[in-house]
Design a protein around this motif. Structure first.
Motif, PDB file in Angstrom:
ATOM      1  N   ASP A  32      -3.650  18.897  30.010  1.00  0.00           N
ATOM      2  CA  ASP A  32      -2.314  18.962  30.614  1.00  0.00           C
ATOM      3  C   ASP A  32      -1.961  17.648  31.294  1.00  0.00           C
ATOM      4  OD1 ASP A  32      -2.098  21.566  29.731  1.00  0.00           O
ATOM      5  OD2 ASP A  32      -2.488  22.461  31.703  1.00  0.00           O
ATOM      6  N   TYR A  33      -2.931  17.053  31.990  1.00  0.00           N
ATOM      7  CA  TYR A  33      -2.714  15.760  32.655  1.00  0.00           C
ATOM      8  C   TYR A  33      -2.358  14.690  31.627  1.00  0.00           C
ATOM      9  CZ  TYR A  33      -3.762  11.480  35.214  1.00  0.00           C
ATOM     10  OH  TYR A  33      -3.680  10.238  35.783  1.00  0.00           O
ATOM     11  N   LEU A  34      -3.086  14.654  30.520  1.00  0.00           N
ATOM     12  CA  LEU A  34      -2.793  13.665  29.474  1.00  0.00           C
ATOM     13  C   LEU A  34      -1.402  13.865  28.887  1.00  0.00           C
ATOM     14  CD1 LEU A  34      -6.219  13.465  27.644  1.00  0.00           C
ATOM     15  CD2 LEU A  34      -5.035  11.594  28.801  1.00  0.00           C
ATOM     16  N   THR A  35      -1.008  15.108  28.671  1.00  0.00           N
ATOM     17  CA  THR A  35       0.319  15.388  28.131  1.00  0.00           C
ATOM     18  C   THR A  35       1.409  14.850  29.055  1.00  0.00           C
ATOM     19  OG1 THR A  35      -0.463  17.365  26.991  1.00  0.00           O
ATOM     20  CG2 THR A  35       1.904  17.228  27.419  1.00  0.00           C
ATOM     21  N   LEU A  36       1.273  15.114  30.343  1.00  0.00           N
ATOM     22  CA  LEU A  36       2.274  14.644  31.308  1.00  0.00           C
ATOM     23  C   LEU A  36       2.271  13.123  31.436  1.00  0.00           C
ATOM     24  CD1 LEU A  36       1.809  17.301  34.113  1.00  0.00           C
ATOM     25  CD2 LEU A  36       3.776  17.061  32.578  1.00  0.00           C
ATOM     26  N   GLN A  37       1.118  12.530  31.594  1.00  0.00           N
ATOM     27  CA  GLN A  37       1.034  11.091  31.808  1.00  0.00           C
ATOM     28  C   GLN A  37       1.392  10.286  30.568  1.00  0.00           C
ATOM     29  OE1 GLN A  37       0.603   9.400  34.665  1.00  0.00           O
ATOM     30  NE2 GLN A  37       0.690  11.381  35.633  1.00  0.00           N
ATOM     31  N   ASN A  38       1.034  10.775  29.387  1.00  0.00           N
ATOM     32  CA  ASN A  38       1.343  10.040  28.163  1.00  0.00           C
ATOM     33  C   ASN A  38       2.831  10.065  27.835  1.00  0.00           C
ATOM     34  OD1 ASN A  38      -1.125   8.859  27.494  1.00  0.00           O
ATOM     35  ND2 ASN A  38      -1.869  10.747  26.580  1.00  0.00           N
ATOM     36  N   ALA A  39       3.608  10.906  28.515  1.00  0.00           N
ATOM     37  CA  ALA A  39       5.059  10.874  28.369  1.00  0.00           C
ATOM     38  C   ALA A  39       5.626   9.617  29.035  1.00  0.00           C
ATOM     39  CB  ALA A  39       5.691  12.120  28.985  1.00  0.00           C
ATOM     40  N   VAL A  40       4.865   9.037  29.963  1.00  0.00           N
ATOM     41  CA  VAL A  40       5.303   7.870  30.725  1.00  0.00           C
ATOM     42  C   VAL A  40       4.573   6.603  30.284  1.00  0.00           C
ATOM     43  CG1 VAL A  40       5.478   6.881  33.045  1.00  0.00           C
ATOM     44  CG2 VAL A  40       5.800   9.335  32.712  1.00  0.00           C
ATOM     45  N   THR A  41       3.284   6.690  30.127  1.00  0.00           N
ATOM     46  CA  THR A  41       2.453   5.543  29.757  1.00  0.00           C
ATOM     47  C   THR A  41       1.282   6.031  28.919  1.00  0.00           C
ATOM     48  OG1 THR A  41       1.240   3.628  30.600  1.00  0.00           O
ATOM     49  CG2 THR A  41       1.021   5.658  31.843  1.00  0.00           C
ATOM     50  N   GLU A  42       0.703   5.148  28.133  1.00  0.00           N
ATOM     51  CA  GLU A  42      -0.383   5.559  27.253  1.00  0.00           C
ATOM     52  C   GLU A  42      -1.727   5.406  27.966  1.00  0.00           C
ATOM     53  OE1 GLU A  42      -1.996   4.632  22.767  1.00  0.00           O
ATOM     54  OE2 GLU A  42      -0.034   3.920  23.374  1.00  0.00           O
ATOM     55  N   ILE A  43      -2.393   6.544  28.185  1.00  0.00           N
ATOM     56  CA  ILE A  43      -3.692   6.544  28.852  1.00  0.00           C
ATOM     57  C   ILE A  43      -4.664   7.404  28.056  1.00  0.00           C
ATOM     58  CG2 ILE A  43      -2.741   6.206  31.165  1.00  0.00           C
ATOM     59  CD1 ILE A  43      -3.387   9.226  31.614  1.00  0.00           C
ATOM     60  N   GLN A  44      -5.907   7.317  28.441  1.00  0.00           N
ATOM     61  CA  GLN A  44      -6.911   8.240  27.929  1.00  0.00           C
ATOM     62  C   GLN A  44      -7.831   8.603  29.081  1.00  0.00           C
ATOM     63  OE1 GLN A  44      -8.662   5.691  24.896  1.00  0.00           O
ATOM     64  NE2 GLN A  44     -10.561   5.595  26.063  1.00  0.00           N
ATOM     65  N   VAL A  45      -8.526   9.701  28.940  1.00  0.00           N
ATOM     66  CA  VAL A  45      -9.488  10.125  29.951  1.00  0.00           C
ATOM     67  C   VAL A  45     -10.859  10.151  29.283  1.00  0.00           C
ATOM     68  CG1 VAL A  45     -10.261  11.978  31.463  1.00  0.00           C
ATOM     69  CG2 VAL A  45      -7.826  11.469  31.270  1.00  0.00           C
ATOM     70  N   SER A  46     -11.791   9.436  29.873  1.00  0.00           N
ATOM     71  CA  SER A  46     -13.160   9.380  29.397  1.00  0.00           C
ATOM     72  C   SER A  46     -14.010  10.252  30.304  1.00  0.00           C
ATOM     73  CB  SER A  46     -13.643   7.923  29.438  1.00  0.00           C
ATOM     74  OG  SER A  46     -15.003   7.847  29.110  1.00  0.00           O
ATOM     75  N   LEU A  47     -14.865  11.078  29.709  1.00  0.00           N
ATOM     76  CA  LEU A  47     -15.726  11.940  30.515  1.00  0.00           C
ATOM     77  C   LEU A  47     -16.654  11.090  31.373  1.00  0.00           C
ATOM     78  CD1 LEU A  47     -16.717  14.701  27.949  1.00  0.00           C
ATOM     79  CD2 LEU A  47     -15.018  14.817  29.773  1.00  0.00           C
ATOM     80  N   SER A  48     -16.944  11.582  32.540  1.00  0.00           N
ATOM     81  CA  SER A  48     -17.846  10.857  33.433  1.00  0.00           C
ATOM     82  C   SER A  48     -18.936  11.796  33.908  1.00  0.00           C
ATOM     83  CB  SER A  48     -17.081  10.299  34.630  1.00  0.00           C
ATOM     84  OG  SER A  48     -16.584  11.350  35.421  1.00  0.00           O
ATOM     85  N   GLY A  49     -19.974  11.225  34.386  1.00  0.00           N
ATOM     86  CA  GLY A  49     -21.064  12.018  34.956  1.00  0.00           C
ATOM     87  C   GLY A  49     -21.150  11.727  36.438  1.00  0.00           C
ATOM     88  N   LEU A  50     -22.323  11.794  36.962  1.00  0.00           N
ATOM     89  CA  LEU A  50     -22.548  11.522  38.370  1.00  0.00           C
ATOM     90  C   LEU A  50     -22.427  10.027  38.640  1.00  0.00           C
ATOM     91  CD1 LEU A  50     -23.444  12.600  41.156  1.00  0.00           C
ATOM     92  CD2 LEU A  50     -25.794  12.147  40.441  1.00  0.00           C
ATOM     93  N   THR A  51     -21.619   9.660  39.618  1.00  0.00           N
ATOM     94  CA  THR A  51     -21.465   8.264  40.036  1.00  0.00           C
ATOM     95  C   THR A  51     -22.098   8.127  41.413  1.00  0.00           C
ATOM     96  OG1 THR A  51     -19.387   8.087  38.827  1.00  0.00           O
ATOM     97  CG2 THR A  51     -19.797   6.431  40.524  1.00  0.00           C
ATOM     98  N   LEU A  52     -23.056   7.222  41.522  1.00  0.00           N
ATOM     99  CA  LEU A  52     -23.742   7.005  42.790  1.00  0.00           C
ATOM    100  C   LEU A  52     -23.126   5.825  43.527  1.00  0.00           C
ATOM    101  CD1 LEU A  52     -27.447   7.442  41.648  1.00  0.00           C
ATOM    102  CD2 LEU A  52     -25.969   9.121  42.763  1.00  0.00           C
ATOM    103  N   TYR A  53     -23.065   5.932  44.828  1.00  0.00           N
ATOM    104  CA  TYR A  53     -22.589   4.857  45.678  1.00  0.00           C
ATOM    105  C   TYR A  53     -23.618   3.737  45.619  1.00  0.00           C
ATOM    106  CZ  TYR A  53     -20.340   2.741  49.760  1.00  0.00           C
ATOM    107  OH  TYR A  53     -19.676   1.902  50.610  1.00  0.00           O
TER     108      TYR A  53
END
Length: 70
Positions: A32-53
């Motif tokens: 749903d986020y991609l559908t809304l945002q791609n109406a304005v600009t072209e983006i993609q979402v890449s899966l992420s895992g645990l990010t450590l500080y």
């Protein structure tokens, strides 16, 4: 642990109902986020895992994904 690391279905044992709801609906929310945002600009979402500080490896976060502006 991200669903991508353990398979398409993920169940958090003894998790609060709201947390499990979020896990169960994460894929639809990203779509749903991609559908809304791609109406304005072209983006993609890449899966992420645990990010450590970097300076405090005992601190981390597990985001739903990384947004990449194409």
């Amino acid at each position: 642990i991200m669903p991508s690391l353990v398979g398409s279905e993920m169940c958090i044992r003894d998790s609060p109902v709201a947390v499990q709801w979020g896990v169960d609906h994460e894929t639809n929310a990203i779509a749903d986020y991609l559908t809304l945002q791609n109406a304005v600009t072209e983006i993609q979402v890449s899966l992420s895992g645990l990010t450590l500080y970097s300076s405090h490896a005992f601190l981390g976060a597990s985001s739903d994904g990384w947004v990449i502006d194409r």
